[in-house]
Write a protein that holds these residues in place. Structure first.
Motif: not given
Length: 132
Positions: A48-53
């Motif tokens: 989540l912190m790096i864009g939902g990966v």
């Protein structure tokens, strides 16, 4: 055959073998806990912190057919690396805590000798001075 079984019995009943067995079982259980922590808590938050990966679905398609692609699943590898790093860090903290406790035990003040020993030492010293 009987001597072999007796030797095995002696080996398995020694403390080291039993300690090792307990350590392996506890280590396996601890590994499962850390794996669950990484897979179920750490990785989703990091994703989540790096864009939902979603790390488990990260893969490179290197060939095959659209119905059956050949992939390199580097997301699973990253998850295993996270597992390893967290387990290694937890073990490091545990060993560090144990070493600190052992150091505190070693640094405890020396115990005073019993009064009888102190008295006998004084008598010996007095006799040595008078004999010189």
């Amino acid at each position: 055959m009987r001597a072999f079984l007796e030797e095995f019995k002696n080996f398995i009943s020694r403390g080291n073998a039993l300690d090792l067995a307990v350590g392996v079982v506890i280590g396996g259980a601890f590994g499962k806990i850390v794996t669950s922590f990484v897979a179920d808590l750490f990785t989703p938050v990091l994703g989540l912190m790096i864009g939902g990966v979603n790390f488990q679905h990260l893969a490179w398609e290197i060939g095959g057919s659209p119905e059956d692609p050949v992939t390199i699943n580097y997301g699973s590898f990253l998850q295993a690396v996270f597992d390893f790093v967290i387990i290694a860090f937890a073990i490091f903290l545990l060993v560090k805590a144990i070493n600190t406790l052992q150091r505190k035990e070693e640094e405890s003040p020396p115990t005073l000798p019993p009064p009888e020993v102190v008295l006998l030492t004084e008598i010996r010293d007095i006799l040595n001075r008078h004999s010189q």
